[in-house]
Motif scaffolding. Structure first.
Motif, PDB file in Angstrom:
ATOM      1  N   ASP A  43       0.842  -1.188   0.000  1.00  0.00           N
ATOM      2  CA  ASP A  43       0.000   0.000   0.000  1.00  0.00           C
ATOM      3  C   ASP A  43       0.878   1.239   0.000  1.00  0.00           C
ATOM      4  OD1 ASP A  43      -2.285   1.571   0.076  1.00  0.00           O
ATOM      5  OD2 ASP A  43      -3.165   0.567   1.804  1.00  0.00           O
ATOM      6  N   HIS A  44       0.245   2.391  -0.179  1.00  0.00           N
ATOM      7  CA  HIS A  44       0.924   3.677  -0.090  1.00  0.00           C
ATOM      8  C   HIS A  44       1.468   3.841   1.324  1.00  0.00           C
ATOM      9  CE1 HIS A  44       1.553   8.001  -0.006  1.00  0.00           C
ATOM     10  NE2 HIS A  44       1.341   8.058  -1.312  1.00  0.00           N
ATOM     11  N   THR A  45       2.636   4.480   1.439  1.00  0.00           N
ATOM     12  CA  THR A  45       3.245   4.636   2.762  1.00  0.00           C
ATOM     13  C   THR A  45       2.313   5.320   3.761  1.00  0.00           C
ATOM     14  OG1 THR A  45       4.297   6.686   1.988  1.00  0.00           O
ATOM     15  CG2 THR A  45       5.603   4.672   1.880  1.00  0.00           C
ATOM     16  N   SER A  46       1.500   6.265   3.293  1.00  0.00           N
ATOM     17  CA  SER A  46       0.616   6.981   4.211  1.00  0.00           C
ATOM     18  C   SER A  46      -0.501   6.088   4.737  1.00  0.00           C
ATOM     19  CB  SER A  46       0.015   8.214   3.524  1.00  0.00           C
ATOM     20  OG  SER A  46      -0.867   7.840   2.482  1.00  0.00           O
ATOM     21  N   ARG A  47      -0.823   5.014   4.030  1.00  0.00           N
ATOM     22  CA  ARG A  47      -1.909   4.129   4.441  1.00  0.00           C
ATOM     23  C   ARG A  47      -1.420   2.979   5.319  1.00  0.00           C
ATOM     24  NH1 ARG A  47      -6.337   3.679  -0.405  1.00  0.00           N
ATOM     25  NH2 ARG A  47      -6.382   5.874  -0.956  1.00  0.00           N
ATOM     26  N   LEU A  48      -0.138   2.986   5.625  1.00  0.00           N
ATOM     27  CA  LEU A  48       0.435   1.962   6.507  1.00  0.00           C
ATOM     28  C   LEU A  48       0.951   2.572   7.806  1.00  0.00           C
ATOM     29  CD1 LEU A  48       2.497   0.036   3.806  1.00  0.00           C
ATOM     30  CD2 LEU A  48       0.312  -0.683   4.787  1.00  0.00           C
ATOM     31  N   LEU A 109       5.539  15.620   6.612  1.00  0.00           N
ATOM     32  CA  LEU A 109       5.920  14.213   6.750  1.00  0.00           C
ATOM     33  C   LEU A 109       5.420  13.636   8.065  1.00  0.00           C
ATOM     34  CD1 LEU A 109       7.501  11.680   5.928  1.00  0.00           C
ATOM     35  CD2 LEU A 109       9.574  12.783   6.799  1.00  0.00           C
ATOM     36  N   ARG A 110       5.577  14.370   9.138  1.00  0.00           N
ATOM     37  CA  ARG A 110       5.099  13.892  10.446  1.00  0.00           C
ATOM     38  C   ARG A 110       3.587  13.648  10.428  1.00  0.00           C
ATOM     39  NH1 ARG A 110       8.644  14.466  14.759  1.00  0.00           N
ATOM     40  NH2 ARG A 110      10.380  15.931  14.479  1.00  0.00           N
ATOM     41  N   ALA A 111       2.868  14.548   9.764  1.00  0.00           N
ATOM     42  CA  ALA A 111       1.412  14.497   9.817  1.00  0.00           C
ATOM     43  C   ALA A 111       0.805  13.507   8.834  1.00  0.00           C
ATOM     44  CB  ALA A 111       0.839  15.895   9.555  1.00  0.00           C
ATOM     45  N   THR A 112       1.450  13.311   7.687  1.00  0.00           N
ATOM     46  CA  THR A 112       0.808  12.548   6.609  1.00  0.00           C
ATOM     47  C   THR A 112       1.598  11.360   6.103  1.00  0.00           C
ATOM     48  OG1 THR A 112       1.809  13.874   4.840  1.00  0.00           O
ATOM     49  CG2 THR A 112      -0.257  14.689   5.801  1.00  0.00           C
ATOM     50  N   ASN A 113       2.892  11.260   6.454  1.00  0.00           N
ATOM     51  CA  ASN A 113       3.790  10.229   5.923  1.00  0.00           C
ATOM     52  C   ASN A 113       4.065  10.430   4.434  1.00  0.00           C
ATOM     53  OD1 ASN A 113       5.030   8.255   7.677  1.00  0.00           O
ATOM     54  ND2 ASN A 113       4.458   6.713   6.152  1.00  0.00           N
ATOM     55  N   PHE A 114       3.859  11.648   3.938  1.00  0.00           N
ATOM     56  CA  PHE A 114       4.270  12.013   2.585  1.00  0.00           C
ATOM     57  C   PHE A 114       5.681  12.599   2.689  1.00  0.00           C
ATOM     58  CE2 PHE A 114       0.753  11.845  -0.537  1.00  0.00           C
ATOM     59  CZ  PHE A 114      -0.228  11.321   0.299  1.00  0.00           C
ATOM     60  N   PHE A 115       6.620  11.999   1.979  1.00  0.00           N
ATOM     61  CA  PHE A 115       8.024  12.352   2.157  1.00  0.00           C
ATOM     62  C   PHE A 115       8.364  13.668   1.457  1.00  0.00           C
ATOM     63  CE2 PHE A 115       8.032   8.115   3.647  1.00  0.00           C
ATOM     64  CZ  PHE A 115       9.106   8.029   4.510  1.00  0.00           C
ATOM     65  N   PRO A 116       9.385  14.375   1.950  1.00  0.00           N
ATOM     66  CA  PRO A 116       9.745  15.688   1.415  1.00  0.00           C
ATOM     67  C   PRO A 116      10.089  15.647  -0.072  1.00  0.00           C
ATOM     68  CG  PRO A 116      10.815  15.332   3.527  1.00  0.00           C
ATOM     69  CD  PRO A 116      10.197  14.026   3.137  1.00  0.00           C
ATOM     70  N   VAL A 117       9.792  16.756  -0.747  1.00  0.00           N
ATOM     71  CA  VAL A 117      10.126  16.886  -2.170  1.00  0.00           C
ATOM     72  C   VAL A 117      11.356  17.773  -2.359  1.00  0.00           C
ATOM     73  CG1 VAL A 117       7.746  16.525  -2.887  1.00  0.00           C
ATOM     74  CG2 VAL A 117       8.545  18.847  -2.443  1.00  0.00           C
TER      75      VAL A 117
END
Length: 216
Positions: A43-48, A109-117
């Protein structure tokens, strides 16, 4: 509809035999990991993130497995734009600059697990999900056999129709047990009609095309 595609769907059938049959209704797989309904999840990193953060000692993150053409994964390229008609161009530019600050990217990143761009140095107190997923993503993207595939682009309002081709193929081949070659030959024509109607060119990992991406 290649011979390799037939082999891939044969493998999908094999994997489905040891897959939770309720998984067609799953969404965020962190829930099934925590409940025990799934032991291995893609799954997407944010969903794990919830599973790693709640029980960091019970789960491990690993790169996507490698196949005949390499280690396939889907990086998502996101862009930020300002409309020419923006009422306050300076304020809009300031917002974009703020969003791209390292500290803002780390907070996201802390809030959503979406990594920096942008390039950042991560602090040592990041959540367990960030540490686990970050290591796995780094190994995956930096592997010698990395084979990234971009999200479909140029489909306009036909995006749902495009997705439906693959869902229908799964339902017919894996769930209904229909002949793989027959299904792929039929779905190929549906997919070709979508590509021709939209004129969408090929996206990676396929080679660039002139005009609509050919369906073979």
């Amino acid at each position: 509809a290649s011979d390799e595609a037939v082999t891939a769907w044969e493998k999908m059938r094999e994997l489905w035999a040891v897959t939770n049959p309720a998984s067609t209704n799953f969404s965020f797989l962190q829930e099934q990991l925590l409940s025990g309904d799934a032991w291995i999840a893609f799954d997407h990193t944010s969903r794990l993130a919830g599973a790693f953060n709640e029980r960091p000692d019970d789960f491990i993150a690993f790169p996507a497995p490698a196949g005949p053409t390499g280690r396939g994964f889907m990086p998502v390229i996101a862009g930020v734009a300002i409309p020419r008609t923006a009422p306050d161009m300076d304020a809009a530019k300031a917002l974009v600059a703020y969003m791209l600050k390292p500290e803002t990217q780390i907070a996201t990143l802390r809030a959503t697990n979406f990594f920096p761009v942008v390039d950042v140095t991560l602090p040592g107190d990041m959540p367990p999900a960030v540490k686990a997923a970050g290591d796995a993503v780094a190994k995956m993207s930096g592997s010698a056999d990395a084979n990234p595939g971009l999200l479909p682009a140029g489909l306009g309002d036909k995006g749902g129709d495009f997705n439906r081709v693959f869902v229908d193929s799964f339902e017919r081949i894996v769930l209904a047990g229909q002949d793989i070659r027959m299904v792929l030959d039929e779905q190929k024509e549906t997919l070709r009609a979508i590509m021709d109607a939209t004129g969408a060119p090929c996206w990676a990992p396929d080679a660039p095309s002139t005009g609509a991406c050919p369906v073979e």
